[in-house]
Design a protein around this motif. Sequence first.
Motif, short mmCIF file in Angstrom:
data_model
loop_
_atom_site.label_atom_id
_atom_site.label_comp_id
_atom_site.label_asym_id
_atom_site.label_seq_id
_atom_site.Cartn_x
_atom_site.Cartn_y
_atom_site.Cartn_z
N ASN A 76 67.15 17.23 35.84
CA ASN A 76 68.18 18.27 35.84
C ASN A 76 69.18 17.86 35.00
O ASN A 76 69.66 16.65 35.00
CB ASN A 76 68.59 18.45 37.08
CG ASN A 76 69.78 19.57 37.31
OD1 ASN A 76 71.06 19.09 37.21
ND2 ASN A 76 69.50 20.90 37.05
N LEU A 128 72.86 18.11 33.97
CA LEU A 128 74.34 18.23 34.68
C LEU A 128 75.24 18.79 33.77
O LEU A 128 75.64 17.76 33.27
CB LEU A 128 74.47 17.25 35.62
CG LEU A 128 75.71 17.60 36.78
CD1 LEU A 128 75.35 18.52 37.66
CD2 LEU A 128 75.85 16.09 37.44
N PHE A 174 69.30 27.44 35.62
CA PHE A 174 69.07 26.55 36.59
C PHE A 174 67.59 26.46 36.75
O PHE A 174 66.69 25.45 36.76
CB PHE A 174 69.78 26.51 37.76
CG PHE A 174 69.45 25.50 38.75
CD1 PHE A 174 69.85 24.03 38.75
CD2 PHE A 174 68.77 25.82 39.94
CE1 PHE A 174 69.82 23.43 39.82
CE2 PHE A 174 68.19 24.73 40.69
CZ PHE A 174 68.87 23.49 40.48
N ASN A 216 66.31 24.27 34.11
CA ASN A 216 66.78 22.84 34.69
C ASN A 216 68.10 22.39 34.24
O ASN A 216 68.36 21.26 34.10
CB ASN A 216 65.65 22.00 34.70
CG ASN A 216 65.52 20.89 35.74
OD1 ASN A 216 66.19 21.34 36.59
ND2 ASN A 216 64.77 19.93 35.66
N SER A 246 72.25 22.51 35.10
CA SER A 246 73.07 22.97 36.02
C SER A 246 74.55 23.47 35.07
O SER A 246 75.12 22.58 34.40
CB SER A 246 73.50 22.03 36.96
OG SER A 246 72.60 21.87 38.03
#
Length: 387
Positions: free
Chosen positions: A5, A7, A320, A324, A326
């Motif tokens: 993920n 970020l 998201f 993937n 955030s």
Amino acid sequence: MAGRNHLFIPGPTNTPHEVLSAMHLPMEDHRSPIFPDLFKPILADLKKIFRTETGQCFVFPATGTAGWEVALTNCLNPGDKVLIYRFGQFSHLWIEMAKRLGFTVEFHEVEWGKGIPLDDLEARLKADTGHEIKAVLATHNETSTGVTSDIGGVRKALDAANHPALLFVDGVSSIASIEFRHDDWGVDAAISGSQKGFMLPAGAAILAFSQKALAAASTSTYPRAFLSLQDQINTNKDGYTPYTPSTPMLHGLRKSLELLLAEGIDNIYARHHRLAEGVRRAVAAWGLEICAQPGFESDTVTAIVVPADKDAREVISIAFKKYNISLGAGLSEVSGKVFRIGHIGDMNDVSLLGAIAGVEMALLDSGIAIQPGSGVGAALEYYRATA
């Protein structure tokens, strides 16, 4: 989904591998004779980050929100009046905390997208001839709207009014990222948190207090226990803490400080500004606007306004679930109206180009009309030209 993920929220931020490795260690005795060898240098090096020579730094096993409470309850007395401007979710939360703690709160509404209005502040302080206002609460970087206020200007307003109020600054998403000068700006209590510019997990409130604030704390009658500065002062002088600390957090903070100081604090400010400017150029190339009005743009987070007939929450969800990535959500009054790209902490050019590319895909999938590659291209050319 393959891959990690990505970020890109304004906190918690990405934690460097060196910091994660430093935190991965067996538990240890926090009352041992060698514990001060870890803790005392941390407190000394924090002063370099806050840019204070005369102040004193503290680390509480808590969060930045608890840091607000530390400042209020240690330096003020029950019922004292505080002055604050509300221009985002976090200034709003500080207002609500002060009310719940029993302080008299005078707050003024400011359009979300702007910061502290310095002329208005100076006029209000000059009108307070009886000096009923005991502290000015200033949100340096309003994370919810991507707005940065001029804290040096706040100090000038206090001085121009010859007002003795303490200056408390919420620097949770600014300290160790955006220019901050505790001594030069006459800050009395500066509050930060581990999960932003310090590139750590959440769990540490990191603060700096002026000698003026410490003197106020020595006479404050406000009840306090776990968040007592005096308990910290009594034990910190010997290199210990008044209660059990998170030793992995302290080891991580030790490594974080080494990385920050090796890069150089002025270089960190310049890096954050440059990365933020690339994001802002990408937004302009998309034909969209940011929430922050000119002169208030943050270098740690950009809040991007979606068209009136679109919902920013859809952009965030697609980013998201499909890519993937955030992204930060709009909070309170700007919920559904903005999404946020955090560009704070362990970031570089390629990090942000990846964020911008992912956002472009999510925008297109949300039916927002942008030219594919336009934002990436604008940021790419800026980063290349300024590398």
